[in-house]
Enzyme design. Sequence first.
Site, PDB file in Angstrom:
ATOM      1  CB  CYS A 172      21.623  26.833  24.210  1.00 57.89           C
ATOM      2  SG  CYS A 172      23.043  27.167  23.156  1.00 57.89           S
ATOM      3  N   PRO A 173      20.285  24.651  26.262  1.00 51.60           N
ATOM      4  CG  PRO A 173      20.088  24.112  28.562  1.00 51.60           C
ATOM      5  CD  PRO A 173      19.310  24.641  27.360  1.00 51.60           C
TER       6      PRO A 173
END
Length: 89
Positions: free
Chosen positions: A24-25
């Site tokens: 992530c992200p």
Amino acid sequence: MDSQPQIQEGKKSDAQIDLRGTPCPINFVKTKLYLEKMMPGEILEVWLDRGEPIEQVPDSLIVEGYQIEEIKEQSEYFVLKVRCPEMVA
């Protein structure tokens, strides 16, 4: 019949991306970029890891105006099906 979206379990997705191992992200960004190339109404199948990816990506997509059609747990990962809407925020 109910008023829920008429998605049949196991319906073939229009496209698929495997983001297992993607942090992530970055996994959200890659998913969104892929969805932006798709036609309205098409379904993208995304493979995501357990933990932060499956916790964060669906919520982030909803905020951006995408519709989550299905989240299915597999033995080692999750399958997320996202419908590309008519208009995206």
